[in-house]
Write a protein that holds these residues in place. Structure first.
Motif, PDB file in Angstrom:
ATOM      1  N   GLY A   5       0.811  -1.210   0.000  1.00 23.40           N
ATOM      2  CA  GLY A   5       0.000   0.000   0.000  1.00 23.40           C
ATOM      3  C   GLY A   5       0.845   1.260   0.000  1.00 23.40           C
ATOM      4  O   GLY A   5       0.516   2.242  -0.687  1.00 23.40           O
ATOM      5  N   ILE A   6       1.930   1.244   0.750  1.00 28.76           N
ATOM      6  CA  ILE A   6       2.805   2.419   0.819  1.00 28.76           C
ATOM      7  C   ILE A   6       3.629   2.559  -0.449  1.00 28.76           C
ATOM      8  O   ILE A   6       3.725   3.640  -1.040  1.00 28.76           O
ATOM      9  CB  ILE A   6       3.709   2.327   2.063  1.00 28.76           C
ATOM     10  N   TRP A   7       4.249   1.465  -0.901  1.00 25.86           N
ATOM     11  CA  TRP A   7       5.134   1.517  -2.056  1.00 25.86           C
ATOM     12  C   TRP A   7       4.368   1.895  -3.328  1.00 25.86           C
ATOM     13  O   TRP A   7       4.824   2.723  -4.125  1.00 25.86           O
ATOM     14  CB  TRP A   7       5.839   0.179  -2.223  1.00 25.86           C
ATOM     15  N   SER A   8       3.191   1.310  -3.528  1.00 23.71           N
ATOM     16  CA  SER A   8       2.436   1.549  -4.766  1.00 23.71           C
ATOM     17  C   SER A   8       2.058   3.016  -4.925  1.00 23.71           C
ATOM     18  O   SER A   8       2.049   3.545  -6.040  1.00 23.71           O
ATOM     19  CB  SER A   8       1.174   0.681  -4.790  1.00 23.71           C
ATOM     20  N   GLN A  66      -2.224  -3.124  -2.883  1.00 25.00           N
ATOM     21  CA  GLN A  66      -2.168  -2.381  -4.139  1.00 25.00           C
ATOM     22  C   GLN A  66      -3.544  -1.987  -4.674  1.00 25.00           C
ATOM     23  O   GLN A  66      -3.620  -1.108  -5.543  1.00 25.00           O
ATOM     24  CB  GLN A  66      -1.429  -3.202  -5.203  1.00 25.00           C
ATOM     25  N   THR A  67      -4.582  -2.627  -4.190  1.00 21.84           N
ATOM     26  CA  THR A  67      -5.923  -2.334  -4.703  1.00 21.84           C
ATOM     27  C   THR A  67      -6.791  -1.640  -3.648  1.00 21.84           C
ATOM     28  O   THR A  67      -7.085  -0.454  -3.769  1.00 21.84           O
ATOM     29  CB  THR A  67      -6.603  -3.628  -5.176  1.00 21.84           C
ATOM     30  N   VAL A  68      -7.146  -2.356  -2.589  1.00 22.27           N
ATOM     31  CA  VAL A  68      -8.078  -1.814  -1.590  1.00 22.27           C
ATOM     32  C   VAL A  68      -7.472  -0.622  -0.843  1.00 22.27           C
ATOM     33  O   VAL A  68      -8.093   0.442  -0.743  1.00 22.27           O
ATOM     34  CB  VAL A  68      -8.497  -2.918  -0.593  1.00 22.27           C
ATOM     35  N   ILE A  69      -6.253  -0.793  -0.316  1.00 20.53           N
ATOM     36  CA  ILE A  69      -5.636   0.291   0.455  1.00 20.53           C
ATOM     37  C   ILE A  69      -5.363   1.495  -0.439  1.00 20.53           C
ATOM     38  O   ILE A  69      -5.624   2.648  -0.050  1.00 20.53           O
ATOM     39  CB  ILE A  69      -4.340  -0.191   1.130  1.00 20.53           C
ATOM     40  N   VAL A  70      -4.854   1.252  -1.634  1.00 18.69           N
ATOM     41  CA  VAL A  70      -4.579   2.361  -2.554  1.00 18.69           C
ATOM     42  C   VAL A  70      -5.873   3.090  -2.921  1.00 18.69           C
ATOM     43  O   VAL A  70      -5.899   4.329  -3.013  1.00 18.69           O
ATOM     44  CB  VAL A  70      -3.856   1.849  -3.826  1.00 18.69           C
ATOM     45  N   TYR A  71      -6.962   2.346  -3.116  1.00 18.31           N
ATOM     46  CA  TYR A  71      -8.242   2.981  -3.451  1.00 18.31           C
ATOM     47  C   TYR A  71      -8.715   3.869  -2.304  1.00 18.31           C
ATOM     48  O   TYR A  71      -9.200   4.988  -2.529  1.00 18.31           O
ATOM     49  CB  TYR A  71      -9.293   1.921  -3.765  1.00 18.31           C
ATOM     50  N   ILE A  72      -8.571   3.373  -1.072  1.00 20.59           N
ATOM     51  CA  ILE A  72      -8.977   4.172   0.098  1.00 20.59           C
ATOM     52  C   ILE A  72      -8.126   5.441   0.184  1.00 20.59           C
ATOM     53  O   ILE A  72      -8.632   6.528   0.449  1.00 20.59           O
ATOM     54  CB  ILE A  72      -8.842   3.330   1.390  1.00 20.59           C
TER      55      ILE A  72
END
Length: 589
Positions: free
Chosen positions: A52-55, A205-211
């Motif tokens: 989540g952080i890196w993406s 990469q998907t859920v956390i990034v979307y939030i």
């Protein structure tokens, strides 16, 4: 004995593995999935946090901290490099001072502290620069704001350095190979481990990034921090159920001793007869989980370390020397495995900058997060692995007779070539994007959205995932499989270090190329304005360098000779010796 009955009632475990009080562990009360479930749970949360952080790191640094393209890409690359280099330090501290569990306990707390500081940094308005209209020059982050943000980032890197080299091995320690049921559970543990690593990364990469993108950066990072706090707490509170394996010997110290002893005997000639070199009975290696290794003729300079009656009063054994030779051979392959990791870093840096400039709408309401486009690399990798293992390996096995279908080094080489194809594909797609930019007159508009779908970038991500299914799996298997007995942890650290050094190489290349191409009034290839940059030229350079690296790899692979371990311990029969030789085939053929 592998297991005993104490007072006819309590079944205890094998020697060399103890409970948290240093006693022989009680099988019914420790280890197994009762312990591993907590270890796997923490690893899932850690992978979610890292992904989540890196993406979204480049996105956050450019949109919130107002950094430029080059500086954000360099900072992201340096951080990833540190994440994968610090396991070298973590492995040394673990081996020398702490042991696996204590290292996990300390460094998981450091990791969680880092995510907490990052959450504060992205949540509090006073810790980030003011937002500004999209077409104006924005105020940069102050030294204090940058300091707190990067403090959190690098505490995460430090915490990762202590947990990554230990957590998988500590999970495997919870199973007793001498018990068939537990050995079977151990095999399933590794399968679950791979699934957890993949699913955690994909979730990040998907859920956390979307939030982060659609709700709030503080909410996304807060979820990460809360999950890590809970998993770290559960990991520590269940201390009594863990088994702790006592690691025999110190492999790194043996390597250092071989090098130092070689220099002590520098002026002493190597004897023509290798049987005159110092060696001990093979039974002495059994307590250290090592086996006698036959002498080889390459790198004979190191044989000076085993000279008897030389300048050194305490010579090394031939097995010690041969282990060092094998590590040096592995390092020659390791050097060529660095640059493909440099290409992988593009998926989280310049590829993301491309994605930010494209049309991200799906339908009328949903907008695809630019940082989530990187999720197609692991998805492609997973699908490629399934096809490779289920279809390609059985077919290739018929022609080669190799249980793996092809050798590990052949698989690594194929991955390097596919990586070259990925960068050429990225170059072509970027040329197409720049053509549209020119046609619509957007070259001077820094924040303009190019009327091309973000999914036009999919080919470069998918091909990179295919390349990763070859080279990254081959690297992991090679460094573990070819490391000398009792040095498998060193192989895991070398794998991580190849990714870390590759990230630092990317930082150097970005700095040099952006500086050189922008010299003497010329326009740099890499600008803050993506629409005026020439990423395609940069990708062409990466493709060319990677192909040259592949040619060097071919030479190193041809020179590589597998070290055959001669198992002579009385506990091993001839069938075990044959099995050990089959598990370490020669990859120089």
């Amino acid at each position: 004995m592998p297991q005993n009955m104490v007072n006819g009632k309590i079944e205890v475990g094998f020697e060399g593995c103890v409970d948290f009080k240093g006693r022989r562990f009680v099988r019914a009360k420790t280890g197994g999935w009762r312990a591993c479930s907590l270890i796997v749970g923490y690893e899932f949360c850690e992978r979610v946090a890292f992904a989540g952080i890196w993406s979204s790191l480049v996105v956050y640094m450019t949109s919130k901290l107002h950094e430029g393209t080059v500086s954000s890409s360099i900072n992201a690359s340096n951080w990833v490099g540190t994440v994968f280099i610090t396991p070298l330090l973590g492995a040394y501290i673990t081996e020398r001072y702490l042991g696996r569990f204590l290292a996990l306990a300390i460094f998981c707390c450091i990791y969680t502290l880092g995510t907490g500081i990052m959450t504060l940094s992205v949540s509090l308005k006073s810790l980030r620069p003011k937002q500004c209209p999209i077409n104006e020059d924005c105020q940069k982050a102050s030294p204090l704001q940058n300091g707190i943000f990067f403090l959190g980032l690098y505490l995460i890197a430090l915490g990762s350095g202590g947990t990554r080299p230990n957590i998988c091995a500590f999970g495997a320690d919870q199973f007793d190979d001498s018990v068939p049921k537990e050995k079977q559970l151990k095999n399933s543990f590794f399968n679950w481990w791979v699934l957890i690593v993949f699913s955690g990364g994909l979730f990040g990469q998907t859920v956390i990034v979307y939030i982060q993108d659609k709700m709030d950066w503080g909410v996304g990072n807060g979820i990460i921090t809360a999950a890590l706090v809970a998993s770290c707490f559960l990991l520590l509170i269940r201390t009594p159920v863990y088994r702790h394996k006592i690691e025999p010997g110190r492999p790194l110290q043996r390597i250092v001793k071989v090098i130092c002893t070689m220099f002590q005997n520098w002026k002493v000639p190597v004897p023509a007869d290798p049987s005159s070199l110092h060696e001990v009975d093979s039974k002495e290696y059994v307590p250290e989980d090592r086996y006698l290794i036959a002498h080889t003729t390459h790198l004979r300079l190191l044989d000076k370390a085993a000279i008897q009656n030389g300048a050194a009063s305490n010579p090394c054994t031939v097995t010690d020397v041969e282990e060092t030779k094998l590590v040096i051979q592995i390092l020659r392959i390791w050097v060529t495995a660095i640059f493909p990791s440099t290409l992988l870093i593009q998926a989280g840096t310049l590829f993301v900058k491309q994605a930010m400039s494209l049309d991200r709408k799906l339908g009328h309401k949903f907008e695809f997060p630019a940082a989530s486009i990187g999720a197609f690399v692991p998805i492609s990798m997973l699908l490629s692995l399934i096809i490779y293992n289920k279809l390609l390996v059985p077919v290739m096995r018929r022609f080669t007779g190799n249980p793996r279908g092809i050798t590990i080094l052949q698989r690594m080489g194929i991955g390097m070539l596919i990586h070259t194809v990925a960068m050429i594909t990225a170059m072509v797609i970027e040329m197409r994007r720049l053509d549209v930019v020119k046609d619509h007159g957007l070259a001077d508009q820094k924040h303009a959205i190019v009327p091309i779908s973000i999914f036009s970038l999919l080919p470069q991500f998918v091909i990179m995932g295919i390349a990763e299914s070859f080279i990254e799996v081959a690297k992991l298997e090679f460094f573990y499989d070819q490391a000398p007995m009792n040095m498998q942890s060193l192989g895991s650290v070398l794998y991580a270090a190849s990714v870390g050094v590759g990230a630092f190489v990317n930082s150097v290349l970005l700095t040099v190329i952006s500086s050189v191409t922008g010299h003497l009034g010329h326009k740099s290839w890499i600008l803050d304005n993506v629409n005026a940059s020439r990423f395609d030229y940069y990708y062409a350079v990466l493709a060319l360098v990677n192909f040259m690296n592949y040619l060097v790899f071919l030479i190193m692979a041809a020179l590589y000779t597998n070290q055959t371990e001669t198992v002579e311990a009385s506990e091993r029969d001839s069938s075990n010796t044959e099995e050990n030789a089959m598990s370490n085939p020669s990859y120089s053929d």
